[in-house]
Design an enzyme around this catalytic site. Structure first.
Site, mmCIF file in Angstrom:
data_model
loop_
_atom_site.group_PDB
_atom_site.id
_atom_site.type_symbol
_atom_site.label_atom_id
_atom_site.label_comp_id
_atom_site.label_asym_id
_atom_site.label_seq_id
_atom_site.Cartn_x
_atom_site.Cartn_y
_atom_site.Cartn_z
ATOM 1 N N ALA A 144 0.942 -1.043 -0.075
ATOM 2 C CA ALA A 144 0.025 -0.125 0.008
ATOM 3 C C ALA A 144 0.741 1.273 0.278
ATOM 4 C CB ALA A 144 -1.265 -0.288 0.875
ATOM 5 N N GLU A 180 4.213 -5.929 7.035
ATOM 6 C CA GLU A 180 3.625 -4.827 7.953
ATOM 7 C C GLU A 180 3.797 -4.877 8.724
ATOM 8 O OE1 GLU A 180 2.191 -6.761 5.347
ATOM 9 O OE2 GLU A 180 1.154 -5.802 4.575
#
Ligand code: 3H9
Length: 687
Positions: free
Chosen positions: A63, A125
C-alpha cells in the site's frame, strides 16, 4: 487507460501493467484505474485470462504508506481483491523484484502466482507497526499453512521465490522472460479449463493445523514482542483465520488494522521508515561519486575484522593490514571462524563462505594499501596512534582515495589535519559487531569534500548499512547522547534505586535491556579504561572493576552470572557496596519509582539531542531517531528519542528537567533552548 495502469490483450491473454515508480505502491491513482481495468476485463470475452504485472524494478511493494492516517479513498485495496475473486477466468500475478504487503495481498486475490527466480515475497507490515490489512492474514494461511504464515507475518521477513514455491505460495518460478512465461502459463490455465478456486474457498491447509502447536508458537512470538502491539495483533488475526469463517476473520483483521494504523506505535514506526530514507540523502544534487573498488582496513581486531566482513559481504575485495604476521593470522582466523558459524547455522552456504574469504588479502606493509580506494582505520582509540597511522596513510594512499577513521569519540578534524589532504578524510563510525549492526555514523569534518561524503553515503547503502551524516563533537550523535543518558545512573543507585530496578524501568519502556545489564554485557573494564584515560571516576563502577568484576566475562559485574549463564541475578554484595558508598557520602536511601528513573535518564537524552540540533551536529531531528533506533536499541514503537519527546509531551519534559536542574544543579538537566522551542511550536529546528 491511465498513466499508471494499462491493458494489452494478446492471443486471448490480457496483461494489466501497473507503472507507478519507484516501487509501484498501491496509491489511490493506481487503485482506481486498476479496479476499472479488472471490471472491464471480467466482462470482456476477448480476455480468456488476466495477468497482473508491473513495470520498472519491482512488483507492487505494498500500500502507499504516505496515505496512512488520511481518509481512505475508494476503491480500497480490499474491494479490488474482492473483485478479483469474482472473476471466473484464470487470474495470474507475475512477480518480479518484491511483492510486499498489499502487493502480495493483491497477488493472493489471484488464482495463480508466478515469479522470477530473484523475486522476494512477504508481508512486512509488522515493521510499520501494522498487520496486513488486505486479507493477508486470512488468505496466506490457506495457501501455506497457519504455522508458516504466522512466521512470515510476525517476522515481516520476505522469502525467496524458491522458498515460496516450496511453501505453495507461488505456482511456478522462471529464470528469465517472466512476462512471456506468465502469458504462456495463463494460456495453459485458460485452455485447461480446470476448476478455478479462489483462495478464500480453500480450507484444506487450515484443517491440518495443530492448534496446540500453533498457540505455543504464537505465545513464544508474543514473548519477544517487547511491548509492541503489532506482532500480537498479527498472531491474533492468523488465529482468527483458523477459528472463524472467512468473512468474519477478514472483518476482524480490518478492525485490528484500523486500530493499529491510528496508534502511536505505527506512527512511530512509519516515521522511522521515512527517516531512514531521508537520512541517506545528500542535499547536493548532481555530485559525481568517486569510484570505489577495493577497500583497505587497518587493524584486524574485533572492529577492523567486523568492518572487513561487512565489505566482503557486500562483494568488495578487502586488504586487511596488521602490524605483525601473527596479529594478521589471528584476525583472518577469527573472520573465517565467524563465517563458519554462519554456515553451521544455515545462514550462509559453504560456497558463499569460500567466495567471501577469497576477497581478503592480508598484509603487514602499508605500501599494499596503494591500490585501495577507501581506507578505514580501526586501530586503538588513541589520538597519537591515529595521527601516526594517518601520516603513514598520507604517504602511500593514491590521490583521491578516501581516508576514514572508525573513532567513536575523537576529533576527526584533528586527525584530518595530520594529513596533507583533509578534504579526503572523514569518520566512519561502525557499531560492534560491525558485520551485523546496521548503523553507520558518517562523520563530516570541517574540510571533508562533499563528493567524498556522498560516495561513502552511497557505499553504506550498498553494504546494507543505515547511514547518518553527523558533525564533529565528542562522541558524535550516539555516544554523546549515551553519556547524557548514563550520567545519572550511579546517582540513582546512591539515592536508593537498585541496578535491577533501573534496568526494569528500561525494559518496561521497551529497551532490549537496561544500562547495567548492558554494561555487564559490554564489559565494565572498557568504561573504566576510558574514564582513567580522561581522569574521570565513577564511584561504584570503579570499585566493581577494582574487585575484578568486569561483567558477564568474569561471571560478576553489576549482577552475578551463575554457571556461565547469561541470565543476570541480583547480587546482595553489589547492593551492600552501593549502600556503603551512599553512607560514606551521607545519602539516606529513599524510594525511587520508574517514573523518576525515566525522567532522570531519558529526558536528558532528549535534551542532549536538542543541543545536537542546535549545534548542527545532526541535520535533522529524525536523523537522531535513526541513530538511536538502529544503533542503541531505542524501542522502534516509540520512534526514537526526538519523536518520543513529542509523544511524551515536550512541555512536560522541559518542566521536569527544570525541576531536576533546580534539585541537583547539574548541567545535563538545564533545558536546551531548542527543546523549549519544540515545546512551543511542535517543530525541531535550530534557533
Ligand atoms: C501495506 O501494504 C498495508 C496493507 O497490508 C493494507 C492496506 C489496506 N509507500 O526503500 P527505497 C518509497 S503497508 C510509499 O529507498 P529500495 C520510499 O520512501 C506497506 N512509498 O528503495 C522511497 O522514497 P524516496 C507494506 C514507498 O529499492 C522510494 O520509495 N510494504 C513505499 O531500497 C524508494 O524506496 C512495505 O512495507 C510504500 N509502500 O527498497 C514495503 N515503499 O525516494 C516498504 C517505498 O522519496 N518498502 N517507498 O525516499 C520497502 O521495503 C522498500 O522500499 C523496497 C525497495 C524493498 C520495496
Amino acid at each position: 487507460m491511465s498513466n499508471f495502469v494499462s491493458i494489452a490483450i494478446e492471443n486471448g491473454v490480457a496483461v494489466v501493467t501497473i507503472d507507478n515508480p519507484p516501487v509501484n505502491a498501491l496509491s489511490f491513482h493506481v487503485r482506481k484505474p486498476l479496479y476499472e481495468a479488472l471490471t472491464a476485463l471480467r466482462d470482456d470475452p476477448a480476455a480468456k485470462a488476466i495477468v497482473i504485472a508491473c513495470a520498472g524494478r519491482t512488483f507492487i511493494a505494498g500500500a502507499d504508506i504516505t496515505e496512512f492516517g488520511k481518509p481512505v479513498e475508494q476503491p480500497e485495496l480490499r474491494a479490488i481483491i474482492a473483485l478479483l475473486e469474482t472473476i471466473a477466468k484464470p487470474t495470474i500475478a507475475a512477480i518480479h523484484g518484491t511483492a510486499l504487503g498489499g502487493g502480495l495481498e493483491l497477488a493472493l486475490g489471484c488464482h495463480f502466482r508466478v515469479a522470477e527466480r530473484g523475486a522476494k515475497l512477504g508481508l512486512p507490515e509488522v515493521k510499520l507497526g501494522l498487520l496486513p490489512g488486505g486479507g493477508g492474514t486470512v488468505r496466506l494461511p490457506r495457501l501455506v499453512g497457519a504455522a508458516k504464515a504466522l512466521g512470515m507475518i510476525v517476522s515481516g521477513t520476505p522469502i525467496s521465490a524458491g522458498e515460496a514455491k516450496a511453501a505453495g505460495l507461488v505456482d511456478a518460478v522462471f529464470d528469465s522472460d517472466l512476462l512471456a512465461e506468465a502469458i504462456r502459463f495463463a494460456s495453459e490455465m485458460a485452455a485447461g479449463g480446470g476448476p478455478l478456486i479462489p483462495i478464500r474457498d480453500r480450507n484444506d491447509r487450515l484443517a491440518e493445523t495443530d492448534i496446540g502447536a500453533f498457540d505455543r508458537q504464537a505465545t513464544d512470538l508474543a514473548r519477544t514482542a517487547r511491548g509492541l502491539e503489532a506482532p500480537l495483533s498479527c498472531a491474533e488475526a492468523v488465529r482468527n483465520a483458523i477459528a472463524l469463517p472467512f468473512d468474519e476473520a477478514l472483518a476482524a483483521e480490518r478492525a485490528l488494522f484500523i486500530k493499529l494504523v491510528a496508534g502511536d506505535q505505527s506512527r512511530a514506526q512509519r516515521h522511522l521508515f521515512f527517516a531512514e530514507r531521508e537520512a541517506a540523502k545528500v542535499p547536493v544534487k548532481d555530485l559525481q561519486r568517486r569510484r570505489i573498488a577495493r577497500i583497505g582496513i587497518i587493524g584486524a581486531g574485533t572492529m577492523g575484522g567486523g568492518i572487513a566482513m561487512a565489505f566482503a559481504n557486500g562483494g568488495f575485495p578487502v586488504t586487511l593490514l596488521e602490524t605483525s604476521e601473527e596479529a594478521l593470522r589471528h584476525g583472518l582466523a577469527t573472520i573465517e571462524k565467524n563465517y563458519a558459524v554462519s554456515v553451521s547455522r544455515g545462514s550462509l552456504t559453504e560456497e558463499a563462505k569460500q567466495q567471501r574469504l577469497g576477497l581478503f588479502k592480508g598484509s603487514t606493509d602499508y605500501a599494499d594499501l596503494a591500490d585501495c580506494d577507501l581506507i578505514i582505520e580501526a586501530v586503538f582509540e588513541d589520538m597519537a596512534v591515529k595521527k601516526e597511522v594517518f601520516g603513514r596513510l598520507d604517504a602511500v594512499a593514491r590521490p583521491g582515495a578516501i581516508l576514514a577513521t572508525n573513532t567513536s569519540y575523537l576529533d576527526v578534524n584533528e586527525i584530518a589535519a595530520s594529513t596533507s589532504r583533509p578534504q579526503d578524510v572523514l569518520g566512519m563510525h561502525f557499531f560492534s559487531p560491525a558485520n551485523v549492526m546496521k548503523l553507520l555514523e558518517i562523520v563530516r569534518a570541517d574540510k571533508t569534500a562533499p563528493d567524498a561524503l556522498a560516495t561513502v553515503t552511497d557505499l553504506a547503502r550498498r553494504i546494507g548499512k543505515v547511514a547518518v551524516v553527523v558533525g564533529v563533537c565528542h562522541g558524535f550523535v550516539g555516544n554523546r547522547m549515551l553519556s547524557a543518558r548514563g550520567a545519572e545512573n550511579e546517582a540513582l543507585l546512591l539515592e536508593g534505586a537498585t541496578p535491577s530496578q533501573v534496568d526494569k524501568a528500561f525494559t518496561d519502556f521497551g529497551w532490549p535491556m537496561g544500562p547495567f545489564q548492558m554494561g555487564d554485557l559490554a564489559g565494565l573494564d572498557i568504561g573504566w579504561r576510558n574514564r582513567k584515560a580522561r581522569g574521570q571516576t565513577a564511584v561504584i563502577a570503579d570499585t566493581l572493576c577494582e574487585q575484578g568484576r568486569f561483567g558477564q566475562k568474569t561471571g560478576r559485574g553489576w549482577y552475578r552470572y551463575e554457571g556461565g549463564s547469561r541470565e543476570p541475578v541480583a547480587d546482595p554484595e553489589v547492593e551492600a557496596l552501593i549502600r556503603a558508598k551512599a553512607t560514606e557520602r551521607g545519602i539516606a536511601p529513599r524510594a525511587i519509582d520508574a517514573e523518576e528513573i525515566i525522567e532522570r535518564t531519558l529526558y536528558p537524552l532528549v535534551n542532549e539531542g536538542a543541543k545536537i540540533i542546535e549545534e548542527g551536529i545532526a541535520a535533522r531531528a529524525s536523523d537522531i531517531d535513526v541513530v538511536w533506533a538502529n544503533g542503541y536499541g531505542f524501542p522502534v514503537g516509540k520512534g526514537g528519542p526526538m519523536f518520543w519527546a513529542g509523544l511524551e509531551g515536550a512541555a512536560r519534559i522541559v518542566e521536569r528537567l527544570g525541576y531536576w536542574h533546580r534539585q541537583t544543579g547539574r548541567a545535563t538537566f538545564e533545558p536546551a533552548p531548542v527543546l523549549r522551542r519544540f515545546a512551543e511550536t511542535g517543530r525541531w529546528e535550530a534557533l
